[in-house]
Design a protein around this motif. Structure first.
Motif, PDB file in Angstrom:
ATOM      1  N   LEU A  38       0.751  -1.250  -0.067  1.00 40.57           N
ATOM      2  CA  LEU A  38      -0.084  -0.029  -0.008  1.00 40.57           C
ATOM      3  C   LEU A  38       0.849   1.126  -0.158  1.00 40.57           C
ATOM      4  N   LEU A  39       2.206   1.183   0.137  1.00 42.12           N
ATOM      5  CA  LEU A  39       3.003   2.242   0.163  1.00 42.12           C
ATOM      6  C   LEU A  39       3.400   2.744  -1.339  1.00 42.12           C
ATOM      7  N   ASP A  40       2.866   1.669  -2.354  1.00 42.73           N
ATOM      8  CA  ASP A  40       3.100   1.989  -3.736  1.00 42.73           C
ATOM      9  C   ASP A  40       1.972   2.000  -4.600  1.00 42.73           C
ATOM     10  N   LEU A  41       1.693   3.311  -4.761  1.00 44.09           N
ATOM     11  CA  LEU A  41       0.366   3.781  -5.439  1.00 44.09           C
ATOM     12  C   LEU A  41       0.068   2.709  -6.597  1.00 44.09           C
ATOM     13  N   GLU A  42       1.184   2.501  -7.418  1.00 43.20           N
ATOM     14  CA  GLU A  42       0.721   1.654  -8.734  1.00 43.20           C
ATOM     15  C   GLU A  42       0.435   0.284  -8.266  1.00 43.20           C
ATOM     16  N   ASP A  43       1.235  -0.351  -7.196  1.00 46.56           N
ATOM     17  CA  ASP A  43       0.859  -1.535  -6.935  1.00 46.56           C
ATOM     18  C   ASP A  43      -0.632  -1.441  -6.404  1.00 46.56           C
ATOM     19  N   ALA A  44      -1.157  -0.501  -5.593  1.00 44.68           N
ATOM     20  CA  ALA A  44      -2.297  -0.574  -4.959  1.00 44.68           C
ATOM     21  C   ALA A  44      -3.522  -0.496  -6.150  1.00 44.68           C
ATOM     22  N   VAL A  45      -3.465   0.371  -6.787  1.00 47.59           N
ATOM     23  CA  VAL A  45      -3.912   0.537  -7.928  1.00 47.59           C
ATOM     24  C   VAL A  45      -4.344  -0.569  -8.876  1.00 47.59           C
ATOM     25  N   ASN A  46      -3.354  -1.132  -9.285  1.00 46.86           N
ATOM     26  CA  ASN A  46      -3.293  -2.355 -10.146  1.00 46.86           C
ATOM     27  C   ASN A  46      -3.859  -3.858  -9.291  1.00 46.86           C
ATOM     28  N   LYS A  47      -3.541  -3.798  -7.915  1.00 44.78           N
ATOM     29  CA  LYS A  47      -4.454  -4.666  -7.315  1.00 44.78           C
ATOM     30  C   LYS A  47      -5.886  -4.757  -6.842  1.00 44.78           C
ATOM     31  N   LEU A  48      -6.092  -3.227  -6.921  1.00 42.20           N
ATOM     32  CA  LEU A  48      -7.553  -2.926  -6.153  1.00 42.20           C
ATOM     33  C   LEU A  48      -8.480  -2.420  -7.324  1.00 42.20           C
ATOM     34  N   ASN A  49      -7.868  -2.281  -8.407  1.00 43.03           N
ATOM     35  CA  ASN A  49      -8.975  -1.626  -9.433  1.00 43.03           C
ATOM     36  C   ASN A  49      -9.944  -2.287  -9.774  1.00 43.03           C
ATOM     37  N   SER A  50     -10.160  -3.800  -9.422  1.00 49.29           N
ATOM     38  CA  SER A  50     -11.252  -4.418  -9.830  1.00 49.29           C
ATOM     39  C   SER A  50     -12.519  -4.769  -8.635  1.00 49.29           C
ATOM     40  N   LEU A  51     -12.077  -3.908  -7.798  1.00 46.82           N
ATOM     41  CA  LEU A  51     -12.872  -4.308  -6.481  1.00 46.82           C
ATOM     42  C   LEU A  51     -14.306  -3.154  -6.549  1.00 46.82           C
ATOM     43  N   THR A  52     -14.745  -3.409  -7.431  1.00 43.03           N
ATOM     44  CA  THR A  52     -15.919  -2.600  -7.723  1.00 43.03           C
ATOM     45  C   THR A  52     -17.293  -2.628  -6.912  1.00 43.03           C
ATOM     46  N   THR A  53     -17.220  -3.727  -6.129  1.00 43.99           N
ATOM     47  CA  THR A  53     -18.326  -4.249  -5.247  1.00 43.99           C
ATOM     48  C   THR A  53     -18.101  -3.556  -3.876  1.00 43.99           C
ATOM     49  N   VAL A  54     -17.101  -3.015  -3.519  1.00 41.55           N
ATOM     50  CA  VAL A  54     -16.903  -2.587  -2.207  1.00 41.55           C
ATOM     51  C   VAL A  54     -17.737  -1.544  -1.595  1.00 41.55           C
ATOM     52  N   THR A  55     -18.345  -1.964  -0.424  1.00 39.87           N
ATOM     53  CA  THR A  55     -19.307  -0.969  -0.013  1.00 39.87           C
ATOM     54  C   THR A  55     -18.848  -0.255   1.384  1.00 39.87           C
ATOM     55  N   HIS A  56     -17.990  -0.910   2.309  1.00 41.66           N
ATOM     56  CA  HIS A  56     -17.488  -0.440   3.406  1.00 41.66           C
ATOM     57  C   HIS A  56     -15.815  -0.851   3.331  1.00 41.66           C
ATOM     58  N   ILE A  57     -14.926   0.223   3.707  1.00 37.13           N
ATOM     59  CA  ILE A  57     -13.600   0.155   3.887  1.00 37.13           C
ATOM     60  C   ILE A  57     -13.513   0.202   5.502  1.00 37.13           C
ATOM     61  N   PHE A  58     -12.893  -0.851   6.021  1.00 31.38           N
ATOM     62  CA  PHE A  58     -12.354  -0.884   7.317  1.00 31.38           C
ATOM     63  C   PHE A  58     -10.937  -0.581   7.483  1.00 31.38           C
ATOM     64  N   TYR A  59     -10.243   0.636   7.847  1.00 30.20           N
ATOM     65  CA  TYR A  59      -9.023   0.902   7.718  1.00 30.20           C
ATOM     66  C   TYR A  59      -8.056   0.510   8.936  1.00 30.20           C
ATOM     67  N   ALA A  60      -7.190  -0.406   9.185  1.00 28.23           N
ATOM     68  CA  ALA A  60      -6.436  -0.766  10.304  1.00 28.23           C
ATOM     69  C   ALA A  60      -5.033  -1.165  10.136  1.00 28.23           C
TER      70      ALA A  60
END
Length: 351
Positions: free
Chosen positions: A54-76
């Motif tokens: 998650l420190l790498d924006l490119e990696d975060a976007v590439n790994k997470l851009n298919s998560l279209t159904t997310v309704t809630h983010i729980f950040y810990a």
């Protein structure tokens, strides 16, 4: 056929807080769960793990851009650093990268839950006003929890999703490999002390033994986190979450010794990070003798112990706001510690 109504994105999924949240959401049967961490995990049931930097924006976007159904983010998620100032940049960057990756693709995003703590009240730097309240004034930065919340508040303006800031005390859970697991470090400290045939001495500052403290059970925290994320009245607010009772080490420590069938003796201040650094061989003997599942590195959290046991000032907050608004759970702290020790034994973490 079982149906799911929501999709939770759990960020920092392998910590003591998130593992309990995943278990709780899984038990409800109406959540799909996507769990993010650096090392990933094994999928099970409705839980799917993704290993991501998650420190790498490119990696975060590439790994997470298919998560279209997310309704809630729980950040810990949390990245440790060598100073309070150094904590700000990486921990803020990870949150920003998650929001940048998810917000454009998750069109049904409803809520972002941010896990904080009493650092927002200055509890980590010295004596602070107790009981701390969510409305208390801020303190001199740097403080990464505050920076994260300020970012989230600005990012939410004009959006359909809401946020909550959850502020537990020290969290009680059983997850190994976590740098902030108080119950586990006490259990390991007691186990090694018993192996060496020495009494269980409180290792903190003399003044810490008699001060008032509180903790937060990880199961209670999971329930409160979901409550704040789904209760409309709780939208865009911060909540102190604690067990609802107070304790002093001078009262609880002898009871912990009794649980482990040990003698207790006068407190003796020792730097755990230094004094316990050479105990790996002893732990390995214990592990071999009892068939335990985890290495010394996986069960060690001595720096956190030095931190917690140095609090020679009262350490508690007012948890009544959440309870006034509808969250009514309480946990007996003494029984919490004993239950956690029992769970550690059942999981073969300790003998």
């Amino acid at each position: 056929m079982e149906t799911t109504n929501n999709t939770a994105l759990i960020v920092g999924a392998n910590g003591v807080i998130s593992t309990n949240l995943i278990d709780y959401l899984s038990s409800l049967g109406n959540w799909d769960i996507i769990a993010l961490s650096r090392r990933g995990g094994t999928d099970h049931g409705h839980v799917h793990y993704i290993a991501v930097d998650l420190l790498d924006l490119e990696d975060a976007v590439n790994k997470l851009n298919s998560l279209t159904t997310v309704t809630h983010i729980f950040y810990a998620a949390y990245q440790d650093r060598e100073s309070w100032a150094a904590l700000v940049e990486p921990n803020l960057r990870m949150l920003v990268n998650v929001i940048k990756a998810i917000e454009p693709v998750a069109k049904s995003l409803q809520h972002v839950s941010l896990m904080q703590g009493y650092k927002v009240y200055g509890a980590h730097v010295g004596p602070f006003k107790t009981p701390a309240k969510e409305s208390d004034a801020g303190h001199m930065p740097p403080e990464f929890n505050t920076s994260q919340l300020q970012y989230l508040q600005q990012q939410q303006i004009g959006k359909q999703w809401t946020w909550s800031a959850i502020r537990p005390s020290v969290v009680g859970g059983t997850a190994p490999g976590n740098p902030m697991n108080l119950a586990l470090l006490i259990a390991v400290y007691a186990t090694i002390s018993k192996k060496l045939n020495i009494p269980l001495r409180f290792p903190g500052k003399p003044g810490a033994y008699g001060k008032l403290l509180e903790v937060t059970d990880a199961n209670l925290l999971a329930k409160a986190t979901l409550w704040a994320a789904t209760e409309p009245l709780a939208a865009n607010q911060a909540f102190n979450i604690n067990n609802g009772d107070l304790f002093r080490w001078e009262d609880l420590w002898p009871k912990i010794a009794k649980y482990f069938k040990m003698e207790v003796d006068a407190p003796l201040p020792i730097p755990l990070q230094t004094m316990m650094s050479d105990k790996a061989d002893i732990w390995e003997d214990i592990r071999t003798q009892h068939g335990l599942n985890y290495t010394y590195t996986e069960v060690s959290a001595w720096a956190f112990g030095d931190f917690v046991f140095s609090w020679d000032y009262d350490f508690f907050a007012d948890g009544s706001k959440a309870r006034r608004m509808g969250f009514h759970e309480f946990v007996d702290t003494e029984q919490m510690f004993f239950r956690l020790f029992d769970e550690m034994r059942n999981k073969q973490i300790i003998p």
